[in-house]
Design a protein around this motif. Structure first.
Motif, PDB file in Angstrom:
ATOM      1  N   VAL A  82      89.357  76.089  42.488  1.00 40.96           N
ATOM      2  CA  VAL A  82      89.152  74.379  43.453  1.00 40.96           C
ATOM      3  C   VAL A  82      88.739  73.602  42.908  1.00 40.96           C
ATOM      4  O   VAL A  82      88.171  73.585  40.937  1.00 40.96           O
ATOM      5  N   VAL A 625      60.386  56.651  71.919  1.00 41.01           N
ATOM      6  CA  VAL A 625      61.581  56.329  70.514  1.00 41.01           C
ATOM      7  C   VAL A 625      62.533  55.944  70.742  1.00 41.01           C
ATOM      8  O   VAL A 625      62.702  55.028  69.895  1.00 41.01           O
ATOM      9  N   VAL A 626      63.227  56.220  71.738  1.00 39.97           N
ATOM     10  CA  VAL A 626      65.030  55.697  71.509  1.00 39.97           C
ATOM     11  C   VAL A 626      65.228  54.387  71.912  1.00 39.97           C
ATOM     12  O   VAL A 626      64.973  53.175  72.107  1.00 39.97           O
ATOM     13  N   ALA A 629      63.824  52.139  69.226  1.00 39.32           N
ATOM     14  CA  ALA A 629      64.522  52.098  68.580  1.00 39.32           C
ATOM     15  C   ALA A 629      65.368  50.852  69.033  1.00 39.32           C
ATOM     16  O   ALA A 629      66.843  49.837  68.095  1.00 39.32           O
ATOM     17  N   PHE A 630      65.767  50.739  70.306  1.00 40.56           N
ATOM     18  CA  PHE A 630      66.990  50.177  70.887  1.00 40.56           C
ATOM     19  C   PHE A 630      66.044  48.475  70.481  1.00 40.56           C
ATOM     20  O   PHE A 630      67.272  47.626  70.515  1.00 40.56           O
ATOM     21  N   VAL A 633      67.320  47.266  66.928  1.00 45.85           N
ATOM     22  CA  VAL A 633      68.330  47.039  67.498  1.00 45.85           C
ATOM     23  C   VAL A 633      68.570  46.172  67.440  1.00 45.85           C
ATOM     24  O   VAL A 633      69.027  44.863  66.875  1.00 45.85           O
ATOM     25  N   LEU A 638      66.565  45.895  61.898  1.00 46.34           N
ATOM     26  CA  LEU A 638      67.274  47.031  60.865  1.00 46.34           C
ATOM     27  C   LEU A 638      68.544  46.568  60.674  1.00 46.34           C
ATOM     28  O   LEU A 638      69.704  47.765  59.621  1.00 46.34           O
ATOM     29  N   SER A 639      68.924  45.634  61.075  1.00 46.85           N
ATOM     30  CA  SER A 639      70.160  45.121  60.363  1.00 46.85           C
ATOM     31  C   SER A 639      70.519  43.912  58.782  1.00 46.85           C
ATOM     32  O   SER A 639      69.583  43.633  58.435  1.00 46.85           O
TER      33      SER A 639
ATOM     34  N   LEU B 175      63.806  69.394  68.355  1.00 45.81           N
ATOM     35  CA  LEU B 175      62.848  68.062  69.826  1.00 45.81           C
ATOM     36  C   LEU B 175      63.057  66.932  68.846  1.00 45.81           C
ATOM     37  O   LEU B 175      63.699  65.972  69.001  1.00 45.81           O
ATOM     38  N   LEU B 179      65.199  63.782  68.400  1.00 41.33           N
ATOM     39  CA  LEU B 179      64.777  62.585  69.054  1.00 41.33           C
ATOM     40  C   LEU B 179      64.836  61.226  67.526  1.00 41.33           C
ATOM     41  O   LEU B 179      65.493  59.899  67.804  1.00 41.33           O
ATOM     42  N   LEU B 182      68.930  60.972  67.911  1.00 41.02           N
ATOM     43  CA  LEU B 182      68.919  60.059  69.021  1.00 41.02           C
ATOM     44  C   LEU B 182      68.601  58.888  68.217  1.00 41.02           C
ATOM     45  O   LEU B 182      69.721  57.518  69.599  1.00 41.02           O
ATOM     46  N   ALA B 183      67.959  58.017  67.899  1.00 37.39           N
ATOM     47  CA  ALA B 183      67.279  56.599  67.521  1.00 37.39           C
ATOM     48  C   ALA B 183      68.652  56.535  67.141  1.00 37.39           C
ATOM     49  O   ALA B 183      69.615  55.954  67.046  1.00 37.39           O
ATOM     50  N   ILE B 186      72.098  56.656  68.466  1.00 37.48           N
ATOM     51  CA  ILE B 186      72.071  55.290  70.040  1.00 37.48           C
ATOM     52  C   ILE B 186      72.054  53.578  68.937  1.00 37.48           C
ATOM     53  O   ILE B 186      72.750  52.765  68.917  1.00 37.48           O
ATOM     54  N   GLY B 187      71.229  54.105  67.562  1.00 36.94           N
ATOM     55  CA  GLY B 187      72.118  52.606  66.045  1.00 36.94           C
ATOM     56  C   GLY B 187      73.012  51.923  65.760  1.00 36.94           C
ATOM     57  O   GLY B 187      73.229  51.555  66.607  1.00 36.94           O
ATOM     58  N   VAL B 190      75.170  51.016  68.468  1.00 36.42           N
ATOM     59  CA  VAL B 190      74.801  49.266  68.877  1.00 36.42           C
ATOM     60  C   VAL B 190      75.868  48.146  67.446  1.00 36.42           C
ATOM     61  O   VAL B 190      76.392  47.293  68.106  1.00 36.42           O
ATOM     62  N   ALA B 207      76.041  47.182  56.839  1.00 37.44           N
ATOM     63  CA  ALA B 207      74.648  46.211  56.063  1.00 37.44           C
ATOM     64  C   ALA B 207      74.031  47.860  55.303  1.00 37.44           C
ATOM     65  O   ALA B 207      74.031  48.594  55.984  1.00 37.44           O
ATOM     66  N   THR B 210      71.151  48.556  56.962  1.00 43.57           N
ATOM     67  CA  THR B 210      71.059  49.574  58.104  1.00 43.57           C
ATOM     68  C   THR B 210      71.980  51.357  57.672  1.00 43.57           C
ATOM     69  O   THR B 210      71.442  51.849  58.582  1.00 43.57           O
ATOM     70  N   TRP B 213      68.672  53.759  56.676  1.00 44.67           N
ATOM     71  CA  TRP B 213      68.270  53.610  58.337  1.00 44.67           C
ATOM     72  C   TRP B 213      68.927  54.668  59.042  1.00 44.67           C
ATOM     73  O   TRP B 213      68.192  55.892  59.152  1.00 44.67           O
ATOM     74  N   THR B 326      83.411  68.596  43.463  1.00 46.01           N
ATOM     75  CA  THR B 326      84.874  69.400  44.242  1.00 46.01           C
ATOM     76  C   THR B 326      84.305  70.738  44.809  1.00 46.01           C
ATOM     77  O   THR B 326      84.140  71.437  45.698  1.00 46.01           O
ATOM     78  N   GLN B 487      87.165  67.767  49.917  1.00 48.87           N
ATOM     79  CA  GLN B 487      88.177  66.981  48.733  1.00 48.87           C
ATOM     80  C   GLN B 487      88.031  65.397  49.049  1.00 48.87           C
ATOM     81  O   GLN B 487      87.627  64.353  49.215  1.00 48.87           O
ATOM     82  N   ASP B 497      85.217  63.837  40.631  1.00 48.17           N
ATOM     83  CA  ASP B 497      85.082  64.791  39.739  1.00 48.17           C
ATOM     84  C   ASP B 497      85.067  64.182  38.285  1.00 48.17           C
ATOM     85  O   ASP B 497      86.229  63.966  38.002  1.00 48.17           O
TER      86      ASP B 497
END
Lengths: 639, 511
Positions: A82, A625-626, A629-630, A633, A638-639, B175, B179, B182-183, B186-187, B190, B207, B210, B213, B326, B487, B497
């Motif tokens: 490796v 939460v979603v 988040a939207f 954004v 966030l940017s 869950l 979530l 999920l956030a 979506i971010g 975007v 950035a 961004t 996060w 590696t 690698q 390495d």
């Protein structure tokens, strides 16, 4: 050192050197897989596997002499590849591994043979031989590897076999505990060894012996020192040296052939092998050598002192093993020509210690497994063969003129006096003192067991000599104990160079050779005489009150107590505290949070019955939460 | 051979099987079991063919398929496998048939339908394959979440003591993690140019803030799934309550989705953030190694004990991933495979022991080796594999992780090495308390404790033992597949390495 180390590719007969490992391994696998179905033949198969190994080793040994540089390697297959880390399943057969193979298969064969008789009445004899063969395969891998990872594979393999065999009678809690203790203390050493291997890769880019030894010269002395100390930690674990010595005497819970083969003749000397093999590393740093010498000198005295206070025949022998390996560490630490001296003492020790352990087993066999030397006495008449062979071992270990130990231990003592300055006096006298003490406690053991009045327990009526299959190996080992040292000393030293370093001319010892030998003989005979006078009439049957030193020695110099107070007790407290913390603290916080989110305690439990509701609610929370988040954004947070 | 839609078929096949098994009448449980087993074997065979079709020296992603799905979001059904995914897929297809055989009687005592149990196992297989095969971020997210459902029912409906509590805890934990993801997903959509395509997203720049996060969003989800300290408390409950077979899949495969996700999503998508967060991640992993090992030593419940050992092992994987070399990276992936085999075996064997005694409490055992020597031997072997004894597969991965970490961060490697001593402690103490020493008289009153491994049980353990030994001495077939992918990932992160510090004998580091 400037010479570049290279090994030739193994061809011809030597190309099949892997058979040495494969044969016992296959035999072991067959026996263990068949289980009880192999009971009828397992012991013969196991013994034959080692016997075949011995014959093969002889053939390889003689072929090696014709090789130009007497070292061949064989890379079987790529183990790890490796990045720039390349490790092969590779073997190296050179003078050093050759003598170890001879010891392992030769003495190993005799002990296997003995075990056929010794274990005859055990219903798990087949399992015993399966483990025994597994041990042999791992031990051979350990000494035959051509890189440190192979050595580590064998190293852990013998550790496993040792564990299995110490706790062979696993229904005894003491045996199970002793096996675990051995494994754990060894793992502490193993951690050192494995970190040493990491260091090799990080600094030299390889774990192959040749690359490492050739590269050591280019390393800073701090790195060499650290690497060496880490290797030494591994060595002390496997070889029962200070500070990791406490497991070895407990290992005597295993059947006696195990004590003879693994915990006296072969496995416990692996630490000596490791240091001798790595002589390029150890010779490169003086501080490192001094540490090794100190460990050896200290341990040899610890072993003697505790050995003199024990009443269990196997534990006395175990502590004497600790002490004798101390001499070997002293030897490899002294460096130069003393590397070979240590290996020669190791070989001689293999004979005489195996001999005495098997002798002890023979005594136990005739005495209903009694191990208390206070309960023996007068056995010389009833067990003449055992007595005679044990006597040869005893004379060898105390260094009686003409016997093995005299030729192998004496040079190490002299070598200790060859150091420079005051350290010559310190280590030289430690070794001399050890010789006297060894004579004392071994004579005590010998006298109490075989001479003097009978002190047997009532249930023993007719102690008997062991059957021929046990006596035969004893006789052969006794002959080896008597003469091996004298015969081997100078040819083996020559044979081992290289890989062991050439003796570049002695510095003069601080006392003349003659004076040292005389002193050593005087101390030895004093020890023998004192022990004889004290114990010829036997000894008290129960433990007597004693002074500070003897009490400490009986308690293993409080090493176990130290481990218990410093590691075990706080460790147990820590795990309990953490279990409490994890259940109440972290998990409690999580449950509390869930309850708070759900609105009130007890909510979580109610949620369980209403799964759909909880799911929906969680989805709601998720949607929030979603959305958040939207929004985040979109607002550009966030940017 | 590369043209066949392996990944789609591999994902769909178990689902189809699940439907078939589920439709079978409840009155004929044996048929359901046999169909489920045959189906999973078929999937296994297909995966082996796929392994052969995969070219270890070829492109990073192979077996690529892409179908239209939700055009407005540019979410597509894209499947593709790199070496890492391939190894995980094989782990899934190997373990599922074994688990089915191991679970043969697990559902018998339950009041629920037996075909449902086996159908759930196949649904689980479908989602596990999907999650590893997905090469579209949204598709991955969907599988990541859906995977919870069959496992929830396996624990909640067919589990042991406290199964409801454990199932809900498992579900909520996952869950919450989901979530966060999920956030982040979506971010990502975007800021990443309104696409979910992995390839496109890896080439886009974010950035600094961004990236960090979004990394955190993914990382929290994966850290809960893996689980890393301090997100681990659901696992001992879930592992303790789940039926042994489901527990083997939970710990053996499901948890790997966490570490797989870090390798596939966190590192390549957010290289800067990965480097920035690496010290924190390594710290968590390191705490996990020591902390979980100590907790494992203190456990009195066999299944919880095994769960804690897993948390410690995930610490090693975490260290390996974030060391960015590696060796460490390949070791981490190999660890994921080997841990699946070794801990899978350990869970299954512990399950066999527990089934005989109707108790997972270690105090209820003692000296069991006398009654069931073969079972005790297999338990010991599984323990040895868990403590990474050389000669067993986990040794190679642990060695690679540690040696690779050592070249860049010596203190971390040394502290992690302490973990190998603790591993010996929890394994040997567990073995001693269950199988050695004086025989617990209560065991004699339990007739099932006198029955050693049955043929069915031997069929369960034998392939795992053989694989563990084979990969212990010859890991090359697997490392050769993993290595290029790792690698490439290291390249994504922008790390290479280090050369040997005193390189007199070898050339400089690899490209």
């Amino acid at each position: 050192m400037e010479q570049t180390i290279e090994y030739a590719h193994a061809t011809g007969v030597l190309g099949s050197v892997w058979l040495l490992i494969a044969i016992p391994l296959v035999s072991s696998a067959v026996i263990l897989l068949l289980g009880r179905r192999s009971a009828k033949f397992a012991h013969w198969l196991g013994t034959a596997a080692i016997g075949a190994g011995f014959v093969l080793t002889l053939i390889y040994f003689f072929s090696l002499r014709d090789q130009p540089n007497r070292a061949v390697e064989r890379n079987l297959w790529e183990f790890i590849s490796v990045g720039n880390l390349k490790v092969d399943i590779g073997l190296l057969f050179d003078p050093l591994s050759a003598v170890f193979c001879l010891l392992i298969t030769g003495v190993g064969f005799l002990i296997h043979l003995y075990a056929v008789g010794y274990m005859a009445h055990d219903e798990r004899r087949h399992t015993f031989f399966g483990y025994f063969n597994l041990f042999a395969a791992a031990m051979l891998l350990l000494v035959l590897g051509n890189n440190y990872v192979m050595l580590y594979l064998g190293w852990e393999g013998v550790g496993l076999a040792s564990y299995l065999l110490i706790s062979f009678w696993y229904t005894r809690p003491s045996a199970a505990t002793a096996g675990k203790k051995a494994f754990l203390m060894n793992r502490v050493g193993d951690a050192g060894l494995v970190i040493a291997i990491f260091t090799m890769f990080a600094y030299l880019g390889s774990t192959n012996y040749a690359d490492v030894f050739n590269g050591v010269g280019g390393l800073s002395s701090t790195v060499v020192l650290l690497m060496g100390l880490l290797l030494l930690l591994g060595a002390t674990g496997k070889s029962g040296q200070f500070p990791l010595q406490a497991w070895l005497p407990d290992a005597m819970e295993g059947p006696t052939p195990v004590s003879a083969l693994i915990h006296a003749a072969t496995m416990v000397t692996a630490g000596v092998y490791l240091i001798a093999r790595s002589n390029a590393i150890f010779s490169a740093n003086e501080v490192l050598q001094t540490v090794v010498v100190s460990v050896g000198a200290l341990t040899l005295l610890i072993g003697c002192i505790i050995g003199a206070a024990k009443d269990d025949i196997k534990r006395v022998l175990a502590w004497s093993t600790v002490s004798q390996i101390g001499y070997m560490f002293l030897g490899v630490g002294l460096g130069g020509g003393a590397y070979a001296l240590a290996i020669i003492h190791l070989l001689a020790h293999g004979f005489f210690k195996a001999n005495m352990f098997l002798g002890a087993g023979s005594v136990m066999h005739g005495m209903k497994d009694q191990v208390d030397i206070r309960r023996f006495g007068g056995l010389w008449k009833l067990m003449p063969w055992t007595f005679g062979t044990f006597t040869a071992g005893w004379l060898a270990i105390v260094g009686f003129p003409g016997f093995s130990g005299f030729f192998t231990k004496e040079p190490i003592i002299v070598a200790a006096f060859e150091r420079e300055g005051w350290t010559a006096w310190l280590y030289g006298w430690a070794a001399l003192l050890g010789a006297g003490l060894t004579a004392f406690y071994m004579t005590r053991l010998w006298v109490l067991t075989f001479l003097g009045p009978k002190r047997w327990t009532e249930d023993i009526e007719h102690p008997h000599e062991s059957p021929p299959i046990m006596v035969g190996p004893l006789v052969l080992l006794a002959i080896g104990s008597a003469i091996a040292g004298g015969l081997m000393a100078s040819p083996v030293a020559k044979w081992l160079e290289p890989p062991l370093p050439h003796e570049a001319g002695h510095p003069e010892p601080v006392m003349s050779h003659g004076v040292i030998t005389t002193l050593s003989l005087v101390l030895t005979f004093a020890g023998i005489g004192l022990a004889y006078l004290l114990f010829r009439r036997g000894t008290a049957l129960v433990e007597q009150p004693a002074g500070v030193v003897v009490t400490a020695a009986r308690r293993n110099l409080y090493a176990d107590a130290f481990n218990e107070i410093v590691f075990e007790k706080p460790g147990i407290f820590l795990t309990r505290a953490l279990v409490f913390l994890d259940n109440r603290g972290i998990d409690g916080a999580v449950n509390g949070l869930a309850a708070a989110v759900g609105g009130g305690s007890g909510r979580l439990r109610r949620l369980q019955t209403g799964f759909v509701r909880s799911y929906a609610m969680s989805m709601m929370a998720g949607a929030l939460v979603v959305v958040a988040a939207f929004v985040a954004v979109q607002m550009g947070w966030l940017s | 051979m590369q043209d066949f839609p392996y990944l789609t078929v591999l994902t769909g096949l178990p689902l189809l099987g699940a439907i078939v098994v589920w439709c079978l009448p409840k009155s004929r449980p044996e048929t359901a079991k046999i169909v489920a087993l045959a189906w999973s074997l078929l999937v296994f065979v297909l995966s082996v063919v796929m392994w052969i079709a995969f070219d270890a020296g070829g492109d990073r992603f192979q077996l690529r398929e892409s179908y239209q799905w939700i055009p407005t979001w540019d979410a597509r059904f894209t499947f593709a496998a790199d070496g890492i995914a391939l190894v995980m897929l094989l782990l899934v297809t190997v373990l599922v048939p074994i688990v089915i055989v191991a679970s043969w009687h697990d559902a018998d005592k339950s009041r629920r339908s037996i075909p449902t149990y086996f159908a759930l196992l196949l649904v689980l297989e479908c989602t596990m394959i999907g999650v590893f095969a997905a090469a579209d971020v949204f598709l991955f997210y969907v599988f990541f979440e859906v995977m919870l459902v069959p496992m929830y029912f396996l624990i909640g409906s067919f589990g042991g003591h406290q199964r409801q509590y454990a199932a809900v805890k498992f579900f909520l934990y996952s869950l919450v993690g989901g979530l966060f993801m999920l956030a982040a997903v979506i971010g990502l959509w975007v800021v990443g140019g309104h696409t979910f395509d992995w390839q496109a997203l890896t080439s886009s720049e974010f950035a600094t803030n961004t990236g960090r996060w979004l990394f955190l969003g993914f990382f929290i989800a994966f850290a809960i799934k893996a689980p890393f300290f301090p997100f681990h408390t659901w696992l001992p409950d879930a592992g303790g309550a789940a039926p042994a077979g489901a527990a083997a899949l939970l710990v053996g495969v499901l948890d790997k989705v966490g570490t797989f996700g870090i390798l596939r999503y966190c590192l390549p998508l957010f290289p800067e953030a990965s480097r920035w967060f690496a010290p924190w991640a390594i710290a968590l992993a390191l705490i996990g190694i020591i902390y979980a090992a100590l907790l494992a030593i203190g456990q009195n419940d066999l299944k919880r004990l095994v769960s804690y050992t897993s948390i410690a092992h995930f610490g090693f994987i975490g260290v390996g991933i974030f060391a960015f070399t590696t060796q460490a990276g390949t070791g981490a992936v190999l660890y994921m495979l080997n841990h699946g085999l070794a801990t899978g075996l350990l869970f299954l064997v512990v399950g066999m022991l527990v089934a005989r005694r109707d108790s997972a409490n270690i105090r209820d055992f003692g000296g069991a080796g006398k009654l069931v020597p073969v079972l005790a031997g297999v338990l010991f072997f599984a323990g040895l594999a868990s403590l990474a004894l050389p000669g067993t597969a986990p040794f190679v991965s642990e060695f690679l992780v540690l040696v690779g970490t050592f070249t860049v961060n010596k203190p971390v490697a040394v502290i992690a090495t302490v973990g190998i001593i603790l591993a010996a402690a929890y394994v040997l103490w567990m073995v001693q308390r269950t199988t050695q020493g004086n025989l617990n008289p209560a065991l004699l009153e339990e007739p099932r404790m006198r029955r050693d491994l049955s043929v069915r049980e031997k069929v369960v353990v034998a392939p795992l033992i053989l694989l563990i030994l084979f990969l212990g001495f010859y890991p090359k077939p697997v490392t050769d597949v993993i290595n290029p992918a790792v690698q490439a990932t290291m390249q994504d992160v922008g790390k290479s390495d280090p050369a040997p510090i005193s390189g007199t004998t070898t050339e400089a580091a690899v490209k």
